[in-house]
Structure formats: C-alpha cells, structure tokens
Design an enzyme around this catalytic site. Sequence first.
Site, PDB file in Angstrom:
ATOM      1  N   LYS A  97       0.827  -1.214   0.000  1.00  0.00           N
ATOM      2  CA  LYS A  97       0.000   0.000   0.000  1.00  0.00           C
ATOM      3  C   LYS A  97       0.859   1.261   0.000  1.00  0.00           C
ATOM      4  O   LYS A  97       0.623   2.186  -0.781  1.00  0.00           O
ATOM      5  CB  LYS A  97      -0.951  -0.009   1.209  1.00  0.00           C
ATOM      6  CG  LYS A  97      -1.954   1.145   1.211  1.00  0.00           C
ATOM      7  CD  LYS A  97      -3.193   0.795   2.002  1.00  0.00           C
ATOM      8  CE  LYS A  97      -3.023   1.015   3.485  1.00  0.00           C
ATOM      9  NZ  LYS A  97      -3.227   2.441   3.875  1.00  0.00           N
ATOM     10  N   SER A 119       7.369   9.086  12.301  1.00  0.00           N
ATOM     11  CA  SER A 119       6.272   8.982  11.337  1.00  0.00           C
ATOM     12  C   SER A 119       6.811   9.073   9.921  1.00  0.00           C
ATOM     13  O   SER A 119       7.358  10.108   9.521  1.00  0.00           O
ATOM     14  CB  SER A 119       5.236  10.092  11.564  1.00  0.00           C
ATOM     15  OG  SER A 119       4.324  10.149  10.475  1.00  0.00           O
ATOM     16  N   GLN A 176       4.955   9.145   7.311  1.00  0.00           N
ATOM     17  CA  GLN A 176       4.098  10.068   6.566  1.00  0.00           C
ATOM     18  C   GLN A 176       4.569  11.509   6.726  1.00  0.00           C
ATOM     19  O   GLN A 176       4.646  12.262   5.750  1.00  0.00           O
ATOM     20  CB  GLN A 176       2.646   9.925   7.019  1.00  0.00           C
ATOM     21  CG  GLN A 176       2.010   8.596   6.629  1.00  0.00           C
ATOM     22  CD  GLN A 176       0.565   8.478   7.106  1.00  0.00           C
ATOM     23  OE1 GLN A 176       0.042   9.375   7.752  1.00  0.00           O
ATOM     24  NE2 GLN A 176      -0.067   7.363   6.786  1.00  0.00           N
ATOM     25  N   ASP A 199       1.803  -1.026  12.033  1.00  0.00           N
ATOM     26  CA  ASP A 199       0.518  -1.415  11.449  1.00  0.00           C
ATOM     27  C   ASP A 199       0.152  -2.867  11.744  1.00  0.00           C
ATOM     28  O   ASP A 199      -1.002  -3.271  11.562  1.00  0.00           O
ATOM     29  CB  ASP A 199       0.533  -1.195   9.932  1.00  0.00           C
ATOM     30  CG  ASP A 199       0.448   0.273   9.558  1.00  0.00           C
ATOM     31  OD1 ASP A 199      -0.049   1.066  10.387  1.00  0.00           O
ATOM     32  OD2 ASP A 199       0.886   0.634   8.456  1.00  0.00           O
ATOM     33  N   LYS A 258      -4.607   6.328  14.626  1.00  0.00           N
ATOM     34  CA  LYS A 258      -4.788   5.653  13.339  1.00  0.00           C
ATOM     35  C   LYS A 258      -6.260   5.800  12.927  1.00  0.00           C
ATOM     36  O   LYS A 258      -6.966   6.671  13.419  1.00  0.00           O
ATOM     37  CB  LYS A 258      -4.359   4.188  13.459  1.00  0.00           C
ATOM     38  CG  LYS A 258      -2.860   4.004  13.665  1.00  0.00           C
ATOM     39  CD  LYS A 258      -2.077   4.340  12.410  1.00  0.00           C
ATOM     40  CE  LYS A 258      -0.611   4.025  12.544  1.00  0.00           C
ATOM     41  NZ  LYS A 258       0.136   4.270  11.285  1.00  0.00           N
ATOM     42  N   ARG A 310      -6.566   2.190  17.939  1.00  0.00           N
ATOM     43  CA  ARG A 310      -6.354   0.745  17.805  1.00  0.00           C
ATOM     44  C   ARG A 310      -6.024   0.063  19.129  1.00  0.00           C
ATOM     45  O   ARG A 310      -6.265  -1.133  19.277  1.00  0.00           O
ATOM     46  CB  ARG A 310      -5.262   0.472  16.759  1.00  0.00           C
ATOM     47  CG  ARG A 310      -5.755   0.716  15.335  1.00  0.00           C
ATOM     48  CD  ARG A 310      -4.714   0.413  14.288  1.00  0.00           C
ATOM     49  NE  ARG A 310      -5.271   0.624  12.945  1.00  0.00           N
ATOM     50  CZ  ARG A 310      -4.556   0.759  11.848  1.00  0.00           C
ATOM     51  NH1 ARG A 310      -3.229   0.708  11.920  1.00  0.00           N
ATOM     52  NH2 ARG A 310      -5.137   0.941  10.674  1.00  0.00           N
TER      53      ARG A 310
END
Length: 428
Positions: free
Chosen positions: A20, A166, A168, A314, A341, A345
């Site tokens: 992904k 991170s 991202q 993840d 997230k 979670r």
Amino acid sequence: MKLITNKQGLVGAITVPGDKSMSHRSIMFGAIAEGKTVIRHFLRADDCLGTIKAFKALGVKIEETEEEIIVHGTGFDGLKQADGPLDIGNSGTTIRLMMGILAGRDFDTVILGDESIAKRPMNRVMLPLQQMGAKMHGKDGSEFAPITINGKQSLKRMEYHMPVASAQVKSAIIFAALQAEGETIIHEKEKTRDHTEHMIRQFGGEIEMDGLTIRVKGGQTFTGQEMTVPGDVSSAAFFIVAGLITPGSEIELTHVGLNPTRTGIFDVVEQMGGSLVVKDSSRSTGKLAGTVVVKTSDLKGTEIGGDIIPRLIDEIPVIALLATQAEGTTIIKDAAELKVKETNRIDAVATELNKMGADITPTEDGLIIRGKTPLHAANVTSYGDHRIGMMLQIAALLVEEGDVELERAEAVSVSYPTFFEDIRSLLK
C-alpha cells in the site's frame, strides 16, 4: 457479516496484494516525474485508488489496464488546480503526502476526507511545512481536515528534528523539500519506513541517508520508470499469524516485500518461537522481495517496544491476536501512535478481542496480553478500520462453536479487497 469460523488449518500458497505504501508513492512519483511510469502489481484498493483520483483531478493523465497503471508524468510544474476539493476518502497517507506535494505549487487546494480523516491530527505535518514557508490551515483554524493549502509560496530549506516517528510526516517534508531552495536536513527520532527515500533514487533523484539523518536538495527533476510493486508485508501479516495459530496450517506467501524497515513482525515471531522461513528472496526493481513460509507453532509471550515499533506499527493489532495464543504474558509498549490511526487501535483491539474471551489490558502506550486463551463467538466491529476487521477474521478462525458477526466488514477493502476470498482459498 458472518466470519469464517472453526476451520482446521489453512494450507496453500497465495500472493498478497501490492504494498500500500509503495502503491501510493508510485503514483505520486510517476506524476511529478517527466515521461511515462508503468506500475505492475499495484494495490487496487480504496486508499490507493483515491490517490489516482486525486492526481487525475490535478491534471495528470493516468491509464488503468488489467495488468498495469500507466502514469503520464507532468513534473511538479505541470500539476494544475483541481476544479473542486480533493476528496481522499479514508487515506491518511494521501492527505499527508499531498500536503507536502502541493505546499509549493502556484495554486490553492482544499483536501478533505471521510469522518475518520476529519479526526486525525495534521499539525504534525502542517507545522514543519509552515516552517518552510507553506501556508495552510485546517477547518476553522484547527489542525483537522478539510485542509486548505494556499499556493504561490516560496519554500525554503530547513533543518528539522522530528518529534514523532512517522514516515508520513517525513515523506511530506521530503516532497516539500524537493520544491524548496537549498538543502533540507531531517533528523528522525527513530528509523521509519523508507520507501520515499528509495523511490527518489529509483526515479533518478538524489538523497543522502546516514543513520537517522536525511539530506535532500530542492529543484530536482525525476524520470518516469517501470516498476513492480512487491506484496504488502502488512497484508501478509494476517496470514502469517493465521498460519502460526490455526491448527494444522502451512501457508506460503509469495513475492512479499522484505524492506527491513517493515519486517519487525518477523523478529517478533522469532522471539515468540514461531516457525517462519524466508526463501527465494530477490531484488525486484530495487526492492527486496521473497517467499515467506509459516507453520502452526507453539508460542511464548514476549516484550515488544522501543525502536522496533515503527517497523511493525501497522501489524500490532494482529500481533496482539498472536499473543493471545502464546503461553505467558506479552507486553506491547511505546505504541501510543496507535491512538491516532483510523481508530484508537489500542482500545479497539482490547475491546473486541476481550469480547471473544481474550485477556487484554490497554495501557497509555500499548497492551498487556495474557495467554493462552481460547476464543469464542461474539458480535464484533471493525470501527471502520481495515486492520481491525482483518484481525478479527483471523481470530474467528479459532472459534469452534457459534457465529462471529463483524459489523462494518466493508472497511477491509481499504487495503485488501480480496482478503476473504484468499482466506477461503486456503481452507482445507
């Protein structure tokens, strides 16, 4: 949706969908490169299709055939203002990386998403980009989507010490740095997945990586490439755990990406005494990929924390399930990032697995899991989170009597549209 239960073993081979993270980035680099990029084994799931939709709205021609995605790159300067807001759906990767890509463009953009995206923190991206000269803000001046990006800003270099681990955030800064004057230096708190850095080189750019320090120069141009996306280790993780905990199982997962920044779950399986073998590893367009074989195993509890967390962030929901079937206590810590997230979670894992008979205590930054516990039928929910939904299907395989009903099962299509079909293909 009624989940698959009480199956004695999963046996066979599957190829999990394309990675992904890499599928998102392949479209992004294809768009900002000059010329044609051809992508094979692209993940055709909701999140990644949302990235394609966003770049089409920005004027990039993208063709989709059965075998390939073909991106006709425009370079950074060829991107055009969209006719309206960019709706990226549920994809945190898309919104955060697009903030970096669009920070230096000469037009305004509004990026929005679904209900989950509207709750996710964006200051971690906005603040460093604003330090570089970008102008952007969230809804009513907050840090939450919709995000408005005001174009026609000159971006300048910076040296930035990341307060959170991170990939991202790091990637958003890198994309902005590619459009800035001078050399930007990023110091990571902990090593995170490095797909963006490797793709810069793959598309003909330059970037320096030395331990936790990254140096990237502005004004670079890229050239379109042909690439094959390896299988997503995060998707493979569900079958790795299924093979370890379901009696009489042996599963072979082919063409799985083996980037060391993503394979923390392999280390955890080894710590817990699981049978996991990697074979036939090879370089696939600059990325390591191979076949992973797992078998039913007797497992023991372990402690998971520190610098391994970014390498398996993840996978923690399904690692927690794995721990419910291990003898002794497993402690997961340093994972507070799980709270922001698609859902919280930490709470979701504890709540839903405890409904099924697990013994899990949530903590501020992780979970305490006491095993080994049998799991029983229950009504559970994914909270609209694809990884929670898939984890609960693997848990359901251990239920011997009754039905497990999963609410919001459709969330799985975010990253793995054929997940339930692949489970059925392995049933004895």
